[in-house]
Design an enzyme around this catalytic site. Structure first.
Site, PDB file in Angstrom:
ATOM      1  CG  ASP A   1     -46.412  99.604 100.811  1.00 30.58           C
ATOM      2  OD1 ASP A   1     -46.734 100.172 101.862  1.00 30.58           O
ATOM      3  OD2 ASP A   1     -47.235  99.325  99.915  1.00 30.58           O
TER       4      ASP A   1
ATOM      5  NE  ARG B   1     -48.747  94.547  96.276  1.00 33.66           N
ATOM      6  CZ  ARG B   1     -49.529  95.453  96.857  1.00 33.66           C
ATOM      7  NH1 ARG B   1     -49.197  95.939  98.053  1.00 33.66           N
ATOM      8  NH2 ARG B   1     -50.627  95.880  96.264  1.00 33.66           N
TER       9      ARG B   1
ATOM     10  CG  ASP C   1     -42.911  96.088  98.144  1.00 32.96           C
ATOM     11  OD1 ASP C   1     -42.612  97.297  98.046  1.00 32.96           O
ATOM     12  OD2 ASP C   1     -44.041  95.654  97.848  1.00 32.96           O
TER      13      ASP C   1
ATOM     14  CG  HIS D   1     -41.602  90.953 103.378  1.00 32.88           C
ATOM     15  ND1 HIS D   1     -42.158  91.238 102.153  1.00 32.88           N
ATOM     16  CD2 HIS D   1     -40.879  92.032 103.711  1.00 32.88           C
ATOM     17  CE1 HIS D   1     -41.786  92.439 101.770  1.00 32.88           C
ATOM     18  NE2 HIS D   1     -40.997  92.930 102.700  1.00 32.88           N
TER      19      HIS D   1
ATOM     20  CD  GLU E   1     -43.237  98.909  92.054  1.00 27.83           C
ATOM     21  OE1 GLU E   1     -43.372  99.809  91.207  1.00 27.83           O
ATOM     22  OE2 GLU E   1     -42.700  97.814  91.801  1.00 27.83           O
TER      23      GLU E   1
ATOM     24  CD  GLU F   1     -45.987 102.621  98.619  1.00 22.74           C
ATOM     25  OE1 GLU F   1     -46.897 102.293  97.839  1.00 22.74           O
ATOM     26  OE2 GLU F   1     -45.032 101.880  98.895  1.00 22.74           O
TER      27      GLU F   1
ATOM     28  CE1 TYR G   1     -46.967  96.040 101.645  1.00 26.29           C
ATOM     29  CE2 TYR G   1     -45.239  94.512 100.988  1.00 26.29           C
ATOM     30  CZ  TYR G   1     -46.048  95.607 100.722  1.00 26.29           C
ATOM     31  OH  TYR G   1     -45.937  96.257  99.522  1.00 26.29           O
TER      32      TYR G   1
END
Length: 702
Positions: free
Chosen positions: A90, A312, A92, A356, A94, A17, A310
């Site tokens: 990433d 989030r 997740d 995670h 999103e 990203e 990470y």
């Protein structure tokens, strides 16, 4: 999902990203790999329309985001040259959706064996190399959970926002999560405004102990084993009178030990809360700086290194490798007695959305001191907080020796509680506000035979306090506790309602503005379900169900839309009955002579000339509340601080400096004669020490 068969790769392309990651990952992978960045999302719903076909199975109408043409053209060229394409956005929902959108935007075939998805929770050589060994398909459950959230949010925003424009002012917005957050803040403000303080007193006795220079301070407890609150000066005087000449006897001394457990490593929510309290960071700033630490910092000879995992996450899980590294560091630098005996992890929670890890340093050897010279001040302070919290989470509890003393004087009892640290444990590396003050260290030889003599009393008047105003930290805490939003949504939600001027911040405290009150009232009146905490929490659970593969995303959307549409149509009909026109005032425009009208600005109402654009004159609007100033007799008006917080002041300002946060009323206090203020359905004296209050209609009856 099952992994795809890995083929021999002569020329591979890995797409991430952020361009910040490119250099480090390219170095980790070496020759044969090209690394490129998508710069975030490449497709989204159009801004000019809702972008969801409600007539045809709620199909989203995705378009290429404006300005992404060159990025996609460059990626297409690289894809053509590549034998294998890895999508490493990433880890997740999103990120999963961005990978899926990249396949569509780059006109790739999702079934093509050369297209694979890889994820890593940290930008380190080991993590990236390990991830490349386990490529997989796109997880459509995660993609669908993101699609559902995006479509639901778009439906709410594009259906309700135009009603806010017509009723209040253009440029406002409603949101599925932001409107609930605003309601939570508004409810807290209402609770604070309606709070009526109660008086109470504390009583301490200073006692001299035989052979001791320092006095012993004991706190009034009650009579015998019955705890008693002193509610007035009269009660206090009565107790002090009954203690005159009393003998003070130590009736009980209990010693014990208390352990304070090490804290859990950070999740997104707890990091935002602690960074707010300890560093005075906004949630947005915390996420921005954490992103920099995650994506990689140039560390001299080490090269570019991702310093944290990470950012989030709502998991407190820590990998075995990280535990082993932390244990080795603690053992070497502090000794084995500082090692945690068990695992430090939160019990599994159904709301935890991904496997995670917690937020932790990628290499414990990169201590804050080692990396300080390579970091900005903000980066260093946040990294130090994360490093210390993680190390503390792997350490032994702190141990305190506690002493509890009961001192009797006639029928009355006083108590003394003290504690001292006997083993600092995790406090060696990490302390919070609660740990910094050691409580009341007692004299060494205090026991039931100790002779005590009276020296003096210390008494103080207090008033109960309302719930505190929200801060960003406490709002994030409550949003998480109520199941509103997820780690990635807290910061943007707060940033949005701040940017819309629905709330304002003074120091750390959050206050609702007049504009925010107007928006919240309309949302509560017209769309009670949208701003219902339980409804929003249940919706989050459904989104989690989609991510787990247990619920179809379009089923959630098609069940939600009819109720939303019905509420919007009902609200529109209600709006038609209301004349949505600017309210004309008696104030004459000094420039052109027209009667000025009331409009809403970022911080509330103001006066504007209706002759715009020919006449652009504006003036402050002072809304009279129909009450005379207690100081000078002029009109009291509703005012706002520079940041938009509402208060009541005198129209004769600055000559008259009267101001009140609570709304003054015409009625005077029957007990002391001072002005009274409105407290929800009650009236209360403005003087706390008077303490008079009554129901609103009681004074009118008298």
């Amino acid at each position: 999902m099952a992994s795809k068969t890995t083929t021999t790769k002569k020329n591979s392309l890995l797409i991430v990203e952020s361009p910040t990651k490119v250099k480090a990952i390219k170095k980790f992978l070496g020759n044969g790999y090209d690394v490129a960045a998508s710069n975030g999302h490449v497709r989204d719903l159009p801004k000019s329309q809702m972008g969801v076909d409600v007539e045809h199975d709620f199909e989203p109408k995705y378009i290429t985001i404006r300005g992404k043409g060159d990025v996609l053209a460059d990626l297409r060229k690289k894809v053509k040259k590549a034998d294998h394409v890895y999508l490493a956005t990433d880890p997740d929902r999103e990120g999963e959706a961005i990978s899926w959108h990249l396949i569509a935007a780059l006109k790739l075939d999702e079934a093509d064996a050369k297209i694979q998805r890889v994820t890593f929770n940290e930008i380190t050589k080991n993590a990236v190399k390990e991830a490349m060994k386990h490529p997989r398909d796109i997880d459509m459950n995660l993609v669908d959970a993101q699609q559902a959230r995006r479509v639901l949010d778009r439906m709410v925003g594009y259906s309700i926002s135009p009603l806010l424009w017509s009723k209040i002012k253009r440029g406002l917005s409603a949101g599925r999560v932001q409107s609930v957050a605003l309601r939570i803040i508004a409810d807290r403000e209402e609770e604070i405004e309606s709070f009526i303080p109660s008086e109470y007193w504390t009583l301490d006795v200073n006692l001299a102990a035989e052979g001791e220079k320092k006095p012993l301070v004991a706190h009034y407890y009650g009579t015998g084993n019955d705890k008693k609150e002193i509610k007035s000066k009269e009660e206090l005087d009565k107790i002090c009178a009954s203690l005159k000449g009393a003998k003070y006897v130590v009736s009980d001394v209990k010693k014990g030990e208390r352990n304070k457990k090490a804290p859990l490593p950070f999740t997104t929510s707890t990091l935002q809360q602690e960074a707010s309290k300890a560093l005075n960071f906004s949630t947005q700033k915390t996420m921005r700086v954490a992103q920099q630490l995650y994506e990689g910092i140039e560390l001299g000879k080490q090269g570019t290194v991702g310093l944290i995992t990470y950012l989030r996450t709502d998991s407190t899980r820590v990998s075995d490798e990280a535990v082993a590294a932390a244990n080795a560091y603690i053992s070497s630098n502090f000794g084995d007695k500082y090692l945690s005996e068990g695992t430090t992890a939160k019990k599994s929670d159904a709301k935890i959305q991904d496997a995670h890890e917690a937020i932790r340093p990628t290499y414990v050897e990169n201590t804050p001191v080692v990396v300080k010279e390579f970091l900005s001040r903000d980066q260093f302070r946040l990294y130090q907080l994360i490093w210390r919290r993680f190390m503390a989470s792997r350490m032994a509890p702190a141990k305190y020796e506690t002493t509890s003393v009961k001192i009797d004087a006639g029928e009355h009892r006083f108590t003394v509680a003290a504690s001292k640290t006997v083993f600092d444990g995790f406090l060696n590396v990490y302390t919070d506000e609660d740990d910094q003050i050691e409580k009341n260290v007692l004299m060494k030889n205090l026991d039931i035979n100790t002779k005590l003599s009276f020296d003096s009393f210390d008494s103080a008047q207090h008033f109960t306090q309302p719930a505190p105003h929200y801060t960003e930290a406490s709002l994030v805490h409550d949003l998480e506790a109520l199941g509103i939003g997820r780690p990635s949504t807290y910061a943007p939600t707060i940033s949005t309602i701040l940017a819309r001027h629905y709330i304002t911040k003074e120091n750390k405290a959050i206050f609702i503005t007049e504009l925010g009150q107007a928006v919240n009232k309309m949302m509560n009146d017209a769309f009670p379900q949208i701003v219902d905490v339980n409804f929003t929490s249940n919706m989050e659970a459904l989104l989690d169900g989609i991510a787990d593969g247990n619920v179809k995303w379009k089923t959630v959307v098609e069940n939600f839309y009819p109720d939303l549409n019905e509420a919007v149509e009902a609200a529109e009909k209600e709006m038609e009955k209301i004349q949505v026109q600017d309210e004309v005032t008696d104030e004459i425009c000094p420039n052109c002579g027209r009667n000025m009208v009331i409009k809403y600005g970022p911080h509330g109402k103001f006066l504007a000339c209706p002759g715009f654009p020919e006449c652009k004159n504006t003036m402050p609007y002072f809304e009279k509340i129909g009450v005379e100033c207690p100081k000078c007799g002029k009109d009291l008006v509703l005012k706002r601080t520079r940041k938009g917080r509402i208060y009541y002041g005198c129209i004769g300002s600055p000559e008259c400096d009267f101001m009140s946060w609570a709304r003054p009323v015409k009625e005077k206090c029957p007990k002391c004669g001072k002005y009274m203020v409105a407290k929800s359905n009650k009236l209360a004296c403005s003087d706390q020490e008077c303490g008079f209050s009554c129901n609103k209609d009681e004074l009118k009856k008298e």
